[in-house]
Design an enzyme around this catalytic site. Structure first.
Site: not given
Ligand code: AMP
Length: 281
Positions: A149-150, A37, A31, A152
């Site tokens: 996402g790359q 995202h 979220g 992470d």
């Molecule tokens: P999170 O909500 O932070 O757990 O992220 C959810 C997904 O979004 C994960 O696969 C992350 O790698 C991806 N994500 C988060 N930030 C970015 C970004 N700046 N660019 C690309 N993907 C992202």
């Protein structure tokens, strides 16, 4: 767009989509959704898949001294953004729905090679929580593909390993990192930076850029490249380096002689907020 809270409803919705011969694409998130995202959602929609965005702040991937309680939560704003992006369903389960046996439940999924390094070394149990929740989401949503996402990078590689080894019939689609104009990778945690800290946050991307430039000029000594990252971070008064490492892009093992295709990974605290970033050389 529907907001789904329970496992039976989520399963039923997926079955309906598949009966219509449409693919289901899952975007797992915690979220506080942003343009990073959104890039995953847009890529997920390619080819006409029905997109499910899961919004779940997974307690088991946070350490006891990490920011689980303070993690930003705003389901209404997240749902509005998903609707705007043509998402079919937001899956926002409760802890009981995800962990019916409680958070100390007896079955966890653990990757034991890649997860030992870097983030895994500094955040014990983190990837065990990630793998467990992603495996649960795959079982509940039954997606044909899932987008990660790359940004992470280590998480992406560990999820790919889990899918390979546990034979999940899910295609993992990596999506490039979305950045602000000054290079800062979008992250829900950026909200917590003060103005002064935000001004120093580009230091991670700058450090990676310096390493890339040195590499392109012929520097192959990984320790020199790592030292350059560390010096760059030291110039920002609010930043504290956690690690800067050149590693094999698949095994994440540190290398001595850098090669094209290796990954440079960096983690640093800026104020109290921990940021990570990476770059493929
Ligand atoms: P999170 O909500 O932070 O757990 O992220 C959810 C997904 O979004 C994960 O696969 C992350 O790698 C991806 N994500 C988060 N930030 C970015 C970004 N700046 N660019 C690309 N993907 C992202």
């Amino acid at each position: 767009m529907v907001i789904i809270r329970t496992l039976p409803e989520m399963r039923a919705a997926s079955i309906v989509v598949k009966r219509g011969h449409r693919r289901v694409a899952l975007v797992p998130t915690m979220g506080a959704l942003h343009e990073g995202h959104v890039a995953l959602m847009r890529r997920a929609r390619d080819g006409g898949a029905a997109v499910v965005v899961s919004v779940y702040v997974n307690p088991t991937q946070f350490g006891p001294h990490e920011d689980f309680k303070q993690y930003p939560r705003d389901l209404e704003a997240d749902a509005r953004l998903c609707e705007r992006e043509g998402v079919a369903a937001v899956f926002a389960p409760s802890d009981d729905e995800m962990y019916p046996g409680g958070l100390q439940s007896s079955v966890f999924v653990e990757e034991n090679a890649l997860a030992r390094r870097l983030e895994g070394e500094r955040r014990p149990g983190h990837f065990r929580g990630v793998c467990t929740v992603v495996a649960k989401l795959f079982n509940i949503v039954q997606p044909d593909s899932a987008l990660f996402g790359q940004k992470d990078y280590q998480q992406l590689k560990i999820v790919q390993r889990m899918v390979r080894d546990l034979r999940f019939p899910v295609e993992i689609i990596p999506v490039p990192t979305v950045r602000e104009a000054d290079g800062v990778a979008l992250s829900s945690r950026n909200q917590r930076l003060s103005d002064a800290e935000r001004a120093q946050a580009p230091v991670l991307w700058k450090a990676l850029g310096i390493t890339r430039d040195l590499f392109n000029q012929g520097e192959r000594n990984a320790h020199q490249l790592e030292a350059a990252m560390s010096h760059a971070v030291a110039l920002a008064p609010s930043a504290r380096l956690d690690y800067a490492q050149i590693a094999d892009a698949e095994t994440l093992e540190p290398v001595n002689d850098a090669q094209s295709g290796n990954v440079a990974l960096i983690a640093a605290h800026v104020g109290e907020t921990r940021l990570i970033d990476n770059l493929i050389l």
